[in-house]
Design an enzyme around this catalytic site. Structure first.
Site, PDB file in Angstrom:
ATOM      1  N   GLY A  40       0.801  -1.213   0.000  1.00 14.41           N
ATOM      2  CA  GLY A  40       0.000   0.000   0.000  1.00 14.41           C
ATOM      3  C   GLY A  40       0.831   1.257   0.000  1.00 14.41           C
ATOM      4  O   GLY A  40       0.410   2.294  -0.535  1.00 14.41           O
ATOM      5  N   LYS A 142      20.707  -0.924  14.518  1.00 12.98           N
ATOM      6  CA  LYS A 142      21.982  -1.547  14.889  1.00 12.98           C
ATOM      7  C   LYS A 142      23.131  -0.972  14.061  1.00 12.98           C
ATOM      8  O   LYS A 142      24.239  -0.759  14.566  1.00 12.98           O
ATOM      9  CB  LYS A 142      21.905  -3.060  14.697  1.00 12.98           C
ATOM     10  CG  LYS A 142      23.214  -3.772  15.024  1.00 12.98           C
ATOM     11  CD  LYS A 142      23.063  -5.284  14.969  1.00 12.98           C
ATOM     12  CE  LYS A 142      24.384  -5.969  15.315  1.00 12.98           C
ATOM     13  NZ  LYS A 142      24.262  -7.432  15.384  1.00 12.98           N
ATOM     14  N   HIS A 291      -2.362  23.795  45.983  1.00 17.15           N
ATOM     15  CA  HIS A 291      -1.735  22.611  46.577  1.00 17.15           C
ATOM     16  C   HIS A 291      -2.664  21.394  46.483  1.00 17.15           C
ATOM     17  O   HIS A 291      -2.852  20.666  47.458  1.00 17.15           O
ATOM     18  CB  HIS A 291      -1.303  22.882  48.011  1.00 17.15           C
ATOM     19  CG  HIS A 291      -0.337  24.023  48.128  1.00 17.15           C
ATOM     20  ND1 HIS A 291       0.974  23.922  47.738  1.00 17.15           N
ATOM     21  CD2 HIS A 291      -0.502  25.303  48.550  1.00 17.15           C
ATOM     22  CE1 HIS A 291       1.589  25.091  47.935  1.00 17.15           C
ATOM     23  NE2 HIS A 291       0.709  25.936  48.420  1.00 17.15           N
ATOM     24  N   ASN A 429      -8.373  13.799  55.697  1.00 16.65           N
ATOM     25  CA  ASN A 429      -9.816  13.773  55.893  1.00 16.65           C
ATOM     26  C   ASN A 429     -10.437  15.031  55.300  1.00 16.65           C
ATOM     27  O   ASN A 429      -9.882  16.118  55.448  1.00 16.65           O
ATOM     28  CB  ASN A 429     -10.144  13.702  57.378  1.00 16.65           C
ATOM     29  CG  ASN A 429      -9.873  12.326  57.961  1.00 16.65           C
ATOM     30  OD1 ASN A 429     -10.247  11.320  57.401  1.00 16.65           O
ATOM     31  ND2 ASN A 429      -9.216  12.303  59.135  1.00 16.65           N
ATOM     32  N   ASP A 479     -19.136  13.602  67.308  1.00 13.07           N
ATOM     33  CA  ASP A 479     -18.633  14.970  67.494  1.00 13.07           C
ATOM     34  C   ASP A 479     -18.484  15.737  66.174  1.00 13.07           C
ATOM     35  O   ASP A 479     -18.661  16.957  66.129  1.00 13.07           O
ATOM     36  CB  ASP A 479     -17.315  14.979  68.271  1.00 13.07           C
ATOM     37  CG  ASP A 479     -16.229  14.103  67.644  1.00 13.07           C
ATOM     38  OD1 ASP A 479     -16.482  13.493  66.584  1.00 13.07           O
ATOM     39  OD2 ASP A 479     -15.125  14.021  68.222  1.00 13.07           O
TER      40      ASP A 479
END
Length: 525
Positions: A40, A142, A291, A429, A479
């Site tokens: 091709g 090579k 950050h 968290n 809490d």
């Protein structure tokens, strides 16, 4: 002349990716280089009125076995591999009528594209394993002192310019760099084949296992695209590598501004990821990152509105931030963003008016990113690497469970779902206070969840009364819920799953809060 400076007289061209090939071949032919080609590729060149010799004319053998054998011949590999300064080699090639081949222009069967097709047949995979192409590439690489090997259309222009400038020669350095790229190309190709075939456990029933499963051997191949000034800190060296897809942050197009730093790129990814949580057809979204945590995020009817609402969350932290959006930036948004010192703005596109407005800020980096879904997340550990699926689990209606006596009102539910999407992109968290489509306070990266709840409230610049809150993981004690209620929030979304869930739910009921459980956790370390 030595083999490092001799003129290129004969080139073999055989490519699957024909991008830019006609122009390159025409330049080679114009320099008096004889062109030899296959299948091709030869047809394309002839159809483009470029004189080319068939490989069968060189070898004296026809292409055979459905194209499996066409370049695997001593007159090809002898022409490539013989050492031009070795008298014995010169005698041997002369004895057998082997003509020197000074350039090999080859890229390989699209094995990876075939493997990526749904339902790709085993026979199709095997037939798309290129043999002759890698053999020619390795032979040329090579013998790089004498033979130039071109494996990427991206190199055509530079090679043609050097050949034109030097009347048909290439420097040893150029040939060495081309050889390095050639060996990297065949290594990546072999790696792709090995990784794909590993997913076929039984050759008697050759079904390709799902690509989502983790490979038994992890083979990575990336090309360096950018040397960075330094890493997270000035004493660390850094660079960026691309997977070659042309998509995602590593392949983004920088339109203006000074060089991107390591930290810029990390924040840019965080901003882009958060913005892509939202469908641009539903609302414009702006995320302001510092950050890797959102200083603010908001939706709006326009990007300008989304930006102004995001900025309201924490205008102090937004200074020097990185922005990610989910729509093309227009002049109205650019006018607003121009008022603040920003490091980077990442967007799918910038219109001409926006680019003109930002042009006065020479250091501001504008980056166009093509969306690319991340499949895996990698993290280095000493002696190895961790690998996991990307956290792309969407929240479904069926996931949501009302666990309190009071169900959230519709406006609370909208705000909770918005806060949940943002919370996923906050370091654990994580606690996010929000109204419908706008963050109000962000508590990130604390060692206890109650501290994140306190910090998120402390950071708020807008009224907290009537907000909702999202938590990336369960509340280990009541809490945290009590602190959120004290701040003024009226509803909470969280995964649930704590041993003390009954106590947490009881606290929410006592305080009049609505609470949704998702059953999905979004830790971000």
């Amino acid at each position: 002349m030595s083999p490092t400076t001799s003129r290129i007289q004969r080139a073999i061209l055989s490519v699957t990716d024909k991008t830019g090939l006609v122009d390159f071949a025409r330049q080679l032919f114009g320099l008096g280089i004889e062109l030899i080609s296959t299948g091709g590729t030869a047809k394309l060149l002839r159809d483009s009125d470029i004189a080319v010799k068939d490989i069968s004319e060189l070898t004296g053998f026809p292409e055979m076995l459905d194209g499996r054998v066409k370049t695997l011949h001593p007159k090809v590999h002898g022409g490539i591999l013989h050492r031009r300064e070795n008298p014995a080699h010169i005698t041997a090639v002369a004895e057998y009528g082997i003509q020197p081949i000074d350039m090999v222009v080859v890229n390989l069967y699209a094995f990876e594209k075939t493997a990526a097709k749904p339902g790709a047949a085993f026979e199709e995979l095997i037939e798309n394993i290129d043999i002759g192409g890698p053999s020619m590439i390795r032979s040329a690489a090579k013998n790089f002192q004498a033979v130039a090997v071109v494996t990427s259309p991206a190199d055509y222009r530079a090679v043609a310019e050097e050949l034109t400038r030097t009347q048909g020669t290439l420097s040893l350095l150029t040939k060495w760099k081309l050889a390095q790229k050639a060996f990297a190309t065949t290594a990546a190709y072999d790696s792709a084949i090995a990784s794909t075939l590993e997913r076929i456990p039984d050759v008697k029933n050759p079904q390709l296992a799902a690509a989502e499963s983790f490979p038994p051997t992890l083979r990575l191949s990336f090309q360096k695209t950018l040397d960075l000034r330094y890493g997270e800190n000035p004493h660390q060296k850094a660079a960026m590598y691309s997977d070659g897809s042309g998509m995602g942050v590593a392949n983004a197009r920088q339109l203006q501004g000074k060089e991107l730093s390591y930290n810029n790129i990390v924040d840019l990814q965080a901003a882009w990821d958060l913005a892509q949580e939202f469908d641009p057809n539903d609302a414009a979204v702006c995320a302001i990152i510092k950050h890797t945590n959102p200083a603010g995020a908001a939706t709006g009817r326009t990007l300008a509105e989304a930006y102004k609402r995001a900025l309201e969350c924490d205008p102090v932290s937004a200074f020097g931030g990185v922005i990610g959006v989910n729509r093309a930036i227009d002049s109205e948004a650019a006018e607003e963003m121009h008022k603040l010192f920003l490091e980077v703005i990442a967007a799918p596109a910038f219109d001409e008016a926006a680019k003109a407005r930002f042009a006065t800020k020479k250091n501001l980096r504008l980056v166009e990113v093509k969306a690319a879904p991340q499949k895996w997340i990698l993290k280095n550990v000493s002696g190895g690497i961790l690998m996991q699926d990307n956290d792309s689990r969407p929240l479904q209606d069926i996931d949501l469970k009302v666990v309190t006596q009071r169900a959230p009102a519709p406006e609370e539910t909208r705000a909770l779902l918005f806060a949940w999407k943002v919370c996923k992109h906050v370091k654990s968290n994580a606690i996010v206070y929000a109204r419908d489509g706008q963050t109000v306070g962000v508590g990130a990266g604390q060692m206890s969840r109650i501290d994140s709840a306190k910090i998120g409230a402390m950071k708020a610049q807008l009224p907290l009364k009537g907000t909702v809150a999202a938590s990336d993981a369960f509340f280990p004690f009541p809490d945290g819920v009590e602190e959120i209620a004290r701040a003024g929030a009226t509803a909470i979304i969280q995964p649930g799953g704590s041993q003390r869930d009954p106590e947490v739910i009881a606290a929410a009921d006592r305080l009049g809060l609505a609470m949704l459980f998702t059953g999905v956790r979004h830790f971000r370390h």
